[in-house]
Design a protein around this motif. Structure first.
Motif, PDB file in Angstrom:
ATOM      1  N   THR A 116       1.007-101.137   7.989  1.00  0.00           N
ATOM      2  CA  THR A 116       1.688-100.156   7.145  1.00  0.00           C
ATOM      3  C   THR A 116       0.723 -99.059   6.719  1.00  0.00           C
ATOM      4  N   THR A 117      -0.521 -99.439   6.403  1.00  0.00           N
ATOM      5  CA  THR A 117      -1.516 -98.458   5.979  1.00  0.00           C
ATOM      6  C   THR A 117      -1.860 -97.500   7.114  1.00  0.00           C
ATOM      7  N   VAL A 118      -1.827 -97.975   8.352  1.00  0.00           N
ATOM      8  CA  VAL A 118      -2.046 -97.090   9.502  1.00  0.00           C
ATOM      9  C   VAL A 118      -1.005 -95.973   9.490  1.00  0.00           C
ATOM     10  N   GLY A 119       0.249 -96.343   9.235  1.00  0.00           N
ATOM     11  CA  GLY A 119       1.302 -95.327   9.169  1.00  0.00           C
ATOM     12  C   GLY A 119       1.113 -94.386   8.006  1.00  0.00           C
ATOM     13  N   LYS A 120       0.762 -94.915   6.836  1.00  0.00           N
ATOM     14  CA  LYS A 120       0.548 -94.081   5.659  1.00  0.00           C
ATOM     15  C   LYS A 120      -0.602 -93.104   5.876  1.00  0.00           C
ATOM     16  N   LEU A 121      -1.671 -93.589   6.515  1.00  0.00           N
ATOM     17  CA  LEU A 121      -2.817 -92.721   6.776  1.00  0.00           C
ATOM     18  C   LEU A 121      -2.449 -91.618   7.763  1.00  0.00           C
ATOM     19  N   SER A 122      -1.622 -91.945   8.740  1.00  0.00           N
ATOM     20  CA  SER A 122      -1.138 -90.928   9.683  1.00  0.00           C
ATOM     21  C   SER A 122      -0.371 -89.839   8.954  1.00  0.00           C
ATOM     22  N   LYS A 123       0.521 -90.266   8.070  1.00  0.00           N
ATOM     23  CA  LYS A 123       1.310 -89.306   7.287  1.00  0.00           C
ATOM     24  C   LYS A 123       0.391 -88.447   6.417  1.00  0.00           C
ATOM     25  N   TYR A 124      -0.593 -89.062   5.807  1.00  0.00           N
ATOM     26  CA  TYR A 124      -1.535 -88.322   4.962  1.00  0.00           C
ATOM     27  C   TYR A 124      -2.273 -87.268   5.782  1.00  0.00           C
ATOM     28  N   LEU A 125      -2.748 -87.637   6.968  1.00  0.00           N
ATOM     29  CA  LEU A 125      -3.500 -86.703   7.806  1.00  0.00           C
ATOM     30  C   LEU A 125      -2.616 -85.568   8.305  1.00  0.00           C
ATOM     31  N   MET A 126      -1.373 -85.868   8.619  1.00  0.00           N
ATOM     32  CA  MET A 126      -0.461 -84.817   9.076  1.00  0.00           C
ATOM     33  C   MET A 126      -0.133 -83.844   7.952  1.00  0.00           C
ATOM     34  N   ASP A 127       0.037 -84.367   6.764  1.00  0.00           N
ATOM     35  CA  ASP A 127       0.401 -83.526   5.627  1.00  0.00           C
ATOM     36  C   ASP A 127      -0.773 -82.692   5.124  1.00  0.00           C
ATOM     37  N   ASN A 128      -1.986 -83.250   5.183  1.00  0.00           N
ATOM     38  CA  ASN A 128      -3.133 -82.600   4.556  1.00  0.00           C
ATOM     39  C   ASN A 128      -4.095 -81.953   5.542  1.00  0.00           C
ATOM     40  N   ASP A 129      -4.035 -82.346   6.802  1.00  0.00           N
ATOM     41  CA  ASP A 129      -4.964 -81.802   7.789  1.00  0.00           C
ATOM     42  C   ASP A 129      -4.235 -81.270   9.016  1.00  0.00           C
ATOM     43  N   GLN A 276       0.187 -97.539  -3.107  1.00  0.00           N
ATOM     44  CA  GLN A 276       1.033 -97.931  -4.228  1.00  0.00           C
ATOM     45  C   GLN A 276       2.484 -97.694  -3.847  1.00  0.00           C
ATOM     46  N   GLY A 277       3.122 -98.686  -3.277  1.00  0.00           N
ATOM     47  CA  GLY A 277       4.508 -98.543  -2.862  1.00  0.00           C
ATOM     48  C   GLY A 277       4.661 -98.724  -1.366  1.00  0.00           C
ATOM     49  N   GLU A 278       5.918 -98.809  -0.932  1.00  0.00           N
ATOM     50  CA  GLU A 278       6.214 -99.087   0.474  1.00  0.00           C
ATOM     51  C   GLU A 278       6.436 -97.829   1.301  1.00  0.00           C
ATOM     52  N   LYS A 279       6.739 -96.712   0.664  1.00  0.00           N
ATOM     53  CA  LYS A 279       7.040 -95.498   1.408  1.00  0.00           C
ATOM     54  C   LYS A 279       5.805 -94.979   2.134  1.00  0.00           C
ATOM     55  N   ASN A 332      23.947 -78.864 -10.693  1.00  0.00           N
ATOM     56  CA  ASN A 332      23.244 -78.840  -9.407  1.00  0.00           C
ATOM     57  C   ASN A 332      21.734 -78.944  -9.637  1.00  0.00           C
ATOM     58  N   ASP A 333      21.253 -78.217 -10.634  1.00  0.00           N
ATOM     59  CA  ASP A 333      19.833 -78.278 -10.970  1.00  0.00           C
ATOM     60  C   ASP A 333      19.472 -79.652 -11.527  1.00  0.00           C
ATOM     61  N   PHE A 334      20.416 -80.255 -12.248  1.00  0.00           N
ATOM     62  CA  PHE A 334      20.209 -81.600 -12.780  1.00  0.00           C
ATOM     63  C   PHE A 334      20.015 -82.602 -11.643  1.00  0.00           C
ATOM     64  N   LEU A 335      20.796 -82.453 -10.564  1.00  0.00           N
ATOM     65  CA  LEU A 335      20.624 -83.302  -9.380  1.00  0.00           C
ATOM     66  C   LEU A 335      19.238 -83.113  -8.779  1.00  0.00           C
ATOM     67  N   ASP A 336      18.818 -81.844  -8.638  1.00  0.00           N
ATOM     68  CA  ASP A 336      17.495 -81.565  -8.090  1.00  0.00           C
ATOM     69  C   ASP A 336      16.405 -82.201  -8.943  1.00  0.00           C
ATOM     70  N   GLN A 337      16.583 -82.115 -10.246  1.00  0.00           N
ATOM     71  CA  GLN A 337      15.599 -82.667 -11.169  1.00  0.00           C
ATOM     72  C   GLN A 337      15.457 -84.168 -10.949  1.00  0.00           C
ATOM     73  N   MET A 338      16.567 -84.866 -10.834  1.00  0.00           N
ATOM     74  CA  MET A 338      16.514 -86.311 -10.612  1.00  0.00           C
ATOM     75  C   MET A 338      15.855 -86.641  -9.280  1.00  0.00           C
ATOM     76  N   ASP A 339      16.221 -85.893  -8.224  1.00  0.00           N
ATOM     77  CA  ASP A 339      15.648 -86.144  -6.898  1.00  0.00           C
ATOM     78  C   ASP A 339      14.141 -85.954  -6.896  1.00  0.00           C
ATOM     79  N   GLN A 340      13.691 -84.862  -7.491  1.00  0.00           N
ATOM     80  CA  GLN A 340      12.272 -84.528  -7.417  1.00  0.00           C
ATOM     81  C   GLN A 340      11.415 -85.444  -8.281  1.00  0.00           C
ATOM     82  N   ILE A 341      11.907 -85.806  -9.444  1.00  0.00           N
ATOM     83  CA  ILE A 341      11.160 -86.738 -10.276  1.00  0.00           C
ATOM     84  C   ILE A 341      11.135 -88.113  -9.618  1.00  0.00           C
ATOM     85  N   SER A 342      12.231 -88.490  -8.960  1.00  0.00           N
ATOM     86  CA  SER A 342      12.257 -89.772  -8.248  1.00  0.00           C
ATOM     87  C   SER A 342      11.226 -89.792  -7.126  1.00  0.00           C
ATOM     88  N   ASN A 343      11.066 -88.660  -6.436  1.00  0.00           N
ATOM     89  CA  ASN A 343      10.093 -88.582  -5.348  1.00  0.00           C
ATOM     90  C   ASN A 343       8.659 -88.727  -5.842  1.00  0.00           C
TER      91      ASN A 343
END
Length: 478
Positions: A116-129, A276-279, A332-343
């Motif tokens: 799982t950490t291999v996948g997380k590290l891949s995602k980190y490298l794609m997002d940041n590098d 910290q977490g499964e995602k 609509n903004d209230f929905l966005d607020q919930m989504d983004q804080i959840s993320n």
């Protein structure tokens, strides 16, 4: 949070010091005894605890501390500095090869979360590098590991090189490296086999892979929940492989967290990431100073800001700020607020990052499960576009219709609308710099100001699509 118990114990130790205007050596000695017990209960290595308490005591009984106007605060600062020092002072970046590919070899015991950490590290490298990694499935002893890695690769759109379970892992790595050269991948991450314990066969295989691949990084994945045993595992792998860093997994679990305080001191090798977490995005750079702040209940504003920046767009945030100032914040903004804080993570964890709320009982009682958020979304989705934009339309008959459409009782619909109106009012006040009544939550000092800044930052950084929503609302007949 892994350090919750430790944090509570340390806060109790400091409470006694804070109540005294003048601190004596006996007071320091009693506080050190409590700190020692707290660290041992957190499963920190005994030798590390012994050295830590000795260093803190020596610095805390100096005349410049005991004779100062705020001795308790200075002692807390000494503890904070020593915690940071024990965990490694500063964050340590990944080693990067001057020529592609940079090779990262992952090692660890079975069940530590390596694949799982291999996948997380891949995602980190794609997002940041902006990386284009290739994953090599070299764990041939657990067929599920290969399938798991391929599933992760498909999820992230990252290529996975495998040759099944009947080929020698060293040969798989050899051909995988050749594939990476052809595809010009800038990172190669090798998922190696693990065992339930360290044995000579495992280490010999890892030695051979290391000799072939010449990895720039050898990251040891350690399960935080194994406590002090994690330190022994790290020491064993380091003596054989000369690891370059550690990834701590399951730091969000019900664990005492002693590994994070012990590994650097015992092995001399830095903790580079924490999971910290499964995602797949639940991998964070390890900052010793930030972790020390969180352990001592001082919050973690920088990590909170990092999470906000990852989830919000500056232009959209500015649009939202303008809408709040105009008092036109809608559902609509209230929905966005919930989504983004959840993320950003669980609400209770976010509140603990705000100075002044880290050990606040009121904050500890604030929880919002995905199920609760789902119910709130269902209520909003049962509204017409016009009702979402103009909540004043929500008379009793409309509320009964919304309750029926969402499958939620009318009192729950009423309560959710009331919460929305309260949020709207609070954000409008905050956008004008009016924090009236919030001092009781955050306090009046620097922690209070930082807490208010954090709340204001969260308010300002919300997403919306103004033109599209207004157009839909106008085209819909209420």
């Amino acid at each position: 949070m892994a350090f919750e118990g430790l944090s509570e114990r340390l806060q109790k130790a400091f409470a006694g010091l804070r109540r005294k205007g003048k601190v004596t050596e006996d007071d320091v000695r009693e506080a050190m005894r409590e700190i020692r017990l707290a660290l041992l209960e957190a499963d920190v290595n005994f030798g590390v605890v012994k050295d830590f308490v000795k260093d803190v005591r020596e610095k805390a009984v100096g005349a410049e501390v005991l004779d100062s106007l705020t001795p308790a605060q200075q002692i807390i600062k000494i503890v904070n500095d020593e915690l940071t020092k024990t965990m490694g002072e500063t964050a340590v970046p990944l080693n990067k090869s001057p020529h592609i590919p940079t090779v990262i070899m992952m090692a660890g015991l079975q069940g530590a979360g390596k694949t799982t950490t291999v996948g997380k590290l891949s995602k980190y490298l794609m997002d940041n590098d902006h990386a284009r990694p290739l994953l090599i499935a070299a764990d041939v002893y657990r067929p599920a590991a290969i399938e798991q890695l391929k599933t992760i690769g498909n999820q992230l759109n990252v290529p996975v090189f495998d040759m099944g379970t009947d080929v020698d892992p060293v040969e798989i790595v050899r051909q995988g490296m050749a594939q990476a050269a052809l595809q010009k991948n800038d990172y190669v991450i090798i998922d190696t086999a693990g065992r339930l314990q360290i044995d000579d066969a495992l280490m010999t295989e890892l030695d051979n892979i290391k000799a072939l691949a010449h990895p720039d990084e050898i990251l040891l994945v350690v399960d935080s929940m194994t406590g002090q045993a994690a330190t022994d595992v790290a020491k064993g792998f380091n003596e054989r492989l000369d690891i370059t860093g550690v990834v701590l997994t399951k730091l969000d679990g019900d664990t005492r967290g002693g590994a994070a305080l012990s590994i650097r001191a015992v092995t001399g090798k830095p903790i580079k990431f924490v999971g910290q977490g499964e995602k797949m995005d639940a991998l964070d750079v390890f900052y010793p100073d930030r972790m020390a702040n969180r352990i001592l209940g001082m919050g973690d504003m920088l990590t909170l800001i990092d999470k906000a920046q990852q989830n919000y767009d500056e232009k959209q945030a500015q649009e939202m700020a303008e809408k709040i100032q105009q008092n036109s914040f809608d559902f609509n903004d209230f929905l966005d607020q919930m989504d983004q804080i959840s993320n950003m993570g669980p609400m209770e964890d976010l509140l603990k990052m705000i100075p002044g709320l880290a050990n606040n009982p009121a904050a500890a009682n604030i929880q919002m499960s995905p199920k609760d958020i789902g119910h709130m979304k269902a209520i909003v989705y049962s509204m017409t576009p016009a009702e979402r934009v103009n909540p004043d339309l929500l008379n009793p008959s409309r509320r009964r219709r919304i309750a029926a459409g969402s499958g939620r009782p009318v009192p729950e619909v009423n309560r959710m609308i009331k919460q929305f109106n309260q949020s709207k009012k609070m954000m409008n006040q905050m956008s004008k710099g009016n924090f009236g009544g919030m001092e009781g939550m955050f306090g009046n000092g620097i922690q209070g100001r930082l807490g208010k800044m954090a709340m204001n930052s969260m308010v300002r950084k919300q997403k919306k699509n103004k033109k599209k929503r207004l157009k839909n609302a106008k085209n819909f007949k209420s």
